[in-house]
Structure formats: C-alpha cells, structure tokens
Design a protein around this motif. Structure first.
Motif, PDB file in Angstrom:
ATOM      1  N   GLU A  23      56.351 -78.275 -30.186  1.00 55.10           N
ATOM      2  CA  GLU A  23      55.517 -77.067 -30.290  1.00 55.10           C
ATOM      3  C   GLU A  23      55.058 -76.818 -31.727  1.00 55.10           C
ATOM      4  OE1 GLU A  23      57.223 -73.561 -28.501  1.00 55.10           O
ATOM      5  OE2 GLU A  23      57.651 -74.664 -26.652  1.00 55.10           O
ATOM      6  N   LEU A  24      55.971 -76.958 -32.675  1.00 62.16           N
ATOM      7  CA  LEU A  24      55.585 -76.747 -34.073  1.00 62.16           C
ATOM      8  C   LEU A  24      54.605 -77.827 -34.526  1.00 62.16           C
ATOM      9  CD1 LEU A  24      59.002 -75.575 -35.493  1.00 62.16           C
ATOM     10  CD2 LEU A  24      56.894 -74.238 -35.461  1.00 62.16           C
ATOM     11  N   PHE A  25      54.851 -79.061 -34.110  1.00 63.44           N
ATOM     12  CA  PHE A  25      53.968 -80.160 -34.491  1.00 63.44           C
ATOM     13  C   PHE A  25      52.560 -79.946 -33.940  1.00 63.44           C
ATOM     14  CE2 PHE A  25      52.010 -84.279 -33.514  1.00 63.44           C
ATOM     15  CZ  PHE A  25      51.944 -84.819 -34.790  1.00 63.44           C
ATOM     16  N   TYR A  26      52.455 -79.658 -32.668  1.00 62.36           N
ATOM     17  CA  TYR A  26      51.130 -79.490 -32.073  1.00 62.36           C
ATOM     18  C   TYR A  26      50.482 -78.153 -32.443  1.00 62.36           C
ATOM     19  CZ  TYR A  26      51.357 -83.808 -29.498  1.00 62.36           C
ATOM     20  OH  TYR A  26      51.419 -85.137 -29.167  1.00 62.36           O
ATOM     21  N   GLY A  27      51.289 -77.157 -32.747  1.00 67.25           N
ATOM     22  CA  GLY A  27      50.735 -75.862 -33.118  1.00 67.25           C
ATOM     23  C   GLY A  27      50.253 -75.801 -34.548  1.00 67.25           C
ATOM     24  N   ASP A  28      51.002 -76.397 -35.456  1.00 64.50           N
ATOM     25  CA  ASP A  28      50.696 -76.296 -36.889  1.00 64.50           C
ATOM     26  C   ASP A  28      51.112 -77.565 -37.627  1.00 64.50           C
ATOM     27  OD1 ASP A  28      49.721 -73.520 -37.152  1.00 64.50           O
ATOM     28  OD2 ASP A  28      51.747 -72.981 -36.514  1.00 64.50           O
ATOM     29  N   THR A  78      55.273 -72.443 -39.698  1.00 62.31           N
ATOM     30  CA  THR A  78      54.114 -71.911 -39.001  1.00 62.31           C
ATOM     31  C   THR A  78      53.588 -70.727 -39.790  1.00 62.31           C
ATOM     32  OG1 THR A  78      53.292 -71.188 -36.841  1.00 62.31           O
ATOM     33  CG2 THR A  78      55.439 -70.320 -37.531  1.00 62.31           C
ATOM     34  N   THR A  79      52.469 -70.190 -39.355  1.00 58.03           N
ATOM     35  CA  THR A  79      51.959 -68.960 -39.949  1.00 58.03           C
ATOM     36  C   THR A  79      51.847 -67.898 -38.866  1.00 58.03           C
ATOM     37  OG1 THR A  79      49.658 -69.645 -39.645  1.00 58.03           O
ATOM     38  CG2 THR A  79      50.668 -70.102 -41.786  1.00 58.03           C
ATOM     39  N   ILE A  80      51.902 -66.670 -39.311  1.00 59.36           N
ATOM     40  CA  ILE A  80      51.851 -65.538 -38.393  1.00 59.36           C
ATOM     41  C   ILE A  80      50.816 -64.560 -38.936  1.00 59.36           C
ATOM     42  CG2 ILE A  80      53.158 -63.619 -37.398  1.00 59.36           C
ATOM     43  CD1 ILE A  80      55.713 -65.380 -38.156  1.00 59.36           C
ATOM     44  N   THR A  81      49.876 -64.198 -38.080  1.00 64.05           N
ATOM     45  CA  THR A  81      48.934 -63.145 -38.443  1.00 64.05           C
ATOM     46  C   THR A  81      49.162 -61.993 -37.481  1.00 64.05           C
ATOM     47  OG1 THR A  81      47.251 -64.215 -37.088  1.00 64.05           O
ATOM     48  CG2 THR A  81      47.164 -64.642 -39.431  1.00 64.05           C
ATOM     49  N   LYS A  82      49.109 -60.808 -38.020  1.00 64.31           N
ATOM     50  CA  LYS A  82      49.354 -59.617 -37.205  1.00 64.31           C
ATOM     51  C   LYS A  82      48.060 -58.824 -37.068  1.00 64.31           C
ATOM     52  CE  LYS A  82      54.060 -58.472 -37.670  1.00 64.31           C
ATOM     53  NZ  LYS A  82      54.299 -58.212 -36.372  1.00 64.31           N
ATOM     54  N   LYS A  91      48.755 -62.564 -44.111  1.00 65.17           N
ATOM     55  CA  LYS A  91      49.106 -63.743 -43.321  1.00 65.17           C
ATOM     56  C   LYS A  91      50.492 -64.165 -43.807  1.00 65.17           C
ATOM     57  CE  LYS A  91      47.014 -68.107 -41.972  1.00 65.17           C
ATOM     58  NZ  LYS A  91      45.903 -69.026 -42.300  1.00 65.17           N
ATOM     59  N   TYR A  92      51.410 -64.292 -42.884  1.00 65.92           N
ATOM     60  CA  TYR A  92      52.794 -64.640 -43.218  1.00 65.92           C
ATOM     61  C   TYR A  92      53.042 -66.113 -42.932  1.00 65.92           C
ATOM     62  CZ  TYR A  92      53.476 -59.601 -43.086  1.00 65.92           C
ATOM     63  OH  TYR A  92      53.377 -58.255 -43.317  1.00 65.92           O
ATOM     64  N   GLY A  93      53.831 -66.727 -43.791  1.00 61.08           N
ATOM     65  CA  GLY A  93      54.309 -68.079 -43.547  1.00 61.08           C
ATOM     66  C   GLY A  93      55.751 -67.985 -43.121  1.00 61.08           C
ATOM     67  N   HIS A  94      56.154 -68.816 -42.172  1.00 60.11           N
ATOM     68  CA  HIS A  94      57.544 -68.820 -41.709  1.00 60.11           C
ATOM     69  C   HIS A  94      58.084 -70.231 -41.827  1.00 60.11           C
ATOM     70  CE1 HIS A  94      60.597 -68.097 -38.232  1.00 60.11           C
ATOM     71  NE2 HIS A  94      61.180 -68.081 -39.412  1.00 60.11           N
ATOM     72  N   LEU A  95      59.057 -70.408 -42.695  1.00 65.35           N
ATOM     73  CA  LEU A  95      59.768 -71.666 -42.801  1.00 65.35           C
ATOM     74  C   LEU A  95      60.805 -71.632 -41.677  1.00 65.35           C
ATOM     75  CD1 LEU A  95      61.351 -73.147 -46.032  1.00 65.35           C
ATOM     76  CD2 LEU A  95      62.194 -73.547 -43.738  1.00 65.35           C
ATOM     77  N   VAL A  96      60.563 -72.398 -40.635  1.00 65.96           N
ATOM     78  CA  VAL A  96      61.385 -72.316 -39.434  1.00 65.96           C
ATOM     79  C   VAL A  96      62.598 -73.245 -39.527  1.00 65.96           C
ATOM     80  CG1 VAL A  96      61.380 -72.486 -36.908  1.00 65.96           C
ATOM     81  CG2 VAL A  96      59.322 -71.745 -38.098  1.00 65.96           C
ATOM     82  N   TRP A  97      62.383 -74.481 -39.952  1.00 69.84           N
ATOM     83  CA  TRP A  97      63.465 -75.470 -40.019  1.00 69.84           C
ATOM     84  C   TRP A  97      63.359 -76.261 -41.318  1.00 69.84           C
ATOM     85  CZ3 TRP A  97      67.000 -75.066 -36.310  1.00 69.84           C
ATOM     86  CH2 TRP A  97      66.630 -74.538 -35.080  1.00 69.84           C
ATOM     87  N   VAL A 121      48.463 -67.817 -47.310  1.00 71.05           N
ATOM     88  CA  VAL A 121      49.662 -67.070 -46.924  1.00 71.05           C
ATOM     89  C   VAL A 121      50.032 -66.142 -48.069  1.00 71.05           C
ATOM     90  CG1 VAL A 121      52.147 -67.347 -46.530  1.00 71.05           C
ATOM     91  CG2 VAL A 121      50.519 -68.762 -45.278  1.00 71.05           C
ATOM     92  N   ARG A 122      50.309 -64.883 -47.741  1.00 72.40           N
ATOM     93  CA  ARG A 122      50.657 -63.890 -48.773  1.00 72.40           C
ATOM     94  C   ARG A 122      52.158 -63.692 -48.911  1.00 72.40           C
ATOM     95  NH1 ARG A 122      46.949 -58.704 -48.720  1.00 72.40           N
ATOM     96  NH2 ARG A 122      48.244 -58.335 -50.533  1.00 72.40           N
ATOM     97  N   MET A 123      52.911 -63.956 -47.848  1.00 70.33           N
ATOM     98  CA  MET A 123      54.361 -63.812 -47.920  1.00 70.33           C
ATOM     99  C   MET A 123      54.998 -64.920 -47.091  1.00 70.33           C
ATOM    100  SD  MET A 123      56.915 -60.657 -47.033  1.00 70.33           S
ATOM    101  CE  MET A 123      56.304 -59.711 -48.401  1.00 70.33           C
ATOM    102  N   LEU A 124      56.019 -65.526 -47.669  1.00 75.63           N
ATOM    103  CA  LEU A 124      56.754 -66.589 -46.990  1.00 75.63           C
ATOM    104  C   LEU A 124      58.134 -66.072 -46.637  1.00 75.63           C
ATOM    105  CD1 LEU A 124      56.591 -69.536 -46.108  1.00 75.63           C
ATOM    106  CD2 LEU A 124      57.305 -70.191 -48.392  1.00 75.63           C
ATOM    107  N   VAL A 125      58.534 -66.243 -45.384  1.00 74.18           N
ATOM    108  CA  VAL A 125      59.847 -65.780 -44.936  1.00 74.18           C
ATOM    109  C   VAL A 125      60.667 -66.958 -44.415  1.00 74.18           C
ATOM    110  CG1 VAL A 125      59.097 -63.442 -44.378  1.00 74.18           C
ATOM    111  CG2 VAL A 125      59.004 -65.192 -42.624  1.00 74.18           C
ATOM    112  N   VAL A 126      61.967 -66.814 -44.557  1.00 76.35           N
ATOM    113  CA  VAL A 126      62.917 -67.804 -44.054  1.00 76.35           C
ATOM    114  C   VAL A 126      64.158 -67.045 -43.612  1.00 76.35           C
ATOM    115  CG1 VAL A 126      63.992 -68.248 -46.312  1.00 76.35           C
ATOM    116  CG2 VAL A 126      64.059 -70.011 -44.542  1.00 76.35           C
TER     117      VAL A 126
END
Length: 178
Positions: free
Chosen positions: A57-62, A82-86, A92-98, A127-132
C-alpha cells in the motif's frame, strides 16, 4: 596492505551504502527485513500492523516516499512514508511510517542516510511538518529521532482488548446461558 583489527576490510573492498527509491522488485526484501525486525516480542505495537499489504500500500500509494538502503545489491534498510493533507488546512504533513536497518548495520549511519534523503523528498513535496511515532520504551529510536531533529514528544496511550473473551460471552448469551 592488510586490514587491521580496527579496520577489518581494506577501503578498496568496502562497499558503500546507496540510498535509492524503492522498486517493485524490492518489496519482498523490504517485507522480510521488516518481518525480521518488527516481531511480536520486540515490537508488539508495530508488529500488529506490519504485513506485506502495508508495504504494498505504501509503495503503490507514495513510491517517492519509499526508499531503500542497498549494500552489495542487498537491501539493508528502508524508510517508508506518506503525506497527509487535511481539509481546510494549508499544511501538508509528512508521516515517517516505517524505518528499519539490518541489525548488523545499526549505529553505522544507515538510518541517518535514509532519513536525510527522505527529508529532502518531503521538502520537495512542500511538506510543512514531519511526524513520526515510536514505542515510548524504544530508547534507541527516540535517541535517533531526537538527533535527527524531532522534538516536542507527546505521549500516546495504546490499549488492547482480547476479543476471544467477548466472543465467549456472546456465545453464552445466544445459547441462553448454556
């Protein structure tokens, strides 16, 4: 020239770590490295969501946010995000998932190298903020993330419910308590 005890391999034979975008043929290696590291015993919170579908999912999504570290044509680390927009937000948020590195190469700069490239890709995507997130008891990960510039930690409580007991109660109720 021979290698010393401090330098087991001559510089000419050392292979460097290359960071590149993940490719479809990398999915199995990434999954198996994660499977080796994200076990129920060592990482009960992450183990619950680590499976081949997560990687796919992560590969095909982003795919642009999926990077691998390669040494001698073998994947020795990866970072998936991935990135998240609300709605109604300019951010625009970046999410370090793994993030994972082969145990033989941990504490050798591989995670930092992966993260630097990941951060560059996130910046290019505005991306303006990166979360982990990580387990509160995963001290090596916490030290790494702080060293990489993450701050402002927030505690998160994770609760579980074993549904086997609930199923038994439901069966008793439907069988009239028998």
């Amino acid at each position: 020239m021979t290698a010393s005890a401090e330098d087991p391999e001559p510089k000419s034979r050392r292979s460097s770590i290359k960071i590149r975008e993940m490719e479809i043929d990398d999915i199995a290696q990434v999954f198996h490295l994660g499977e080796k590291l994200f076990t129920a015993e060592s990482a009960p919170n992450t183990y619950r969501t680590w499976d081949e579908y997560e990687v796919i999912e992560l590969f095909y999504g982003d795919v642009e946010f999926c990077l691998v570290a390669v040494k001698d044509e073998k994947i020795v680390g990866f970072i998936l995000g991935t990135t998240i927009t609300k709605t109604h937000s300019a951010w625009k948020y970046g999410h370090l998932v793994w993030l994972a590195v082969d145990p033989a190469l941990q504490r050798k700069g591989v995670a930092e190298k992966l993260f630097r490239r990941f951060k560059d890709v996130m910046l290019k995507h505005d991306v303006r903020m990166l979360v982990v997130d990580t387990d509160a008891e995963n001290l090596p990960a916490l030290r790494l993330f702080r060293r990489l510039g993450f701050g402002n930690p927030k505690q998160h409580i994770y609760l579980t419910m074993n549904m086997a007991g609930e199923r038994q109660l439901m069966k008793k109720k439907t069988n009239g308590g028998n």
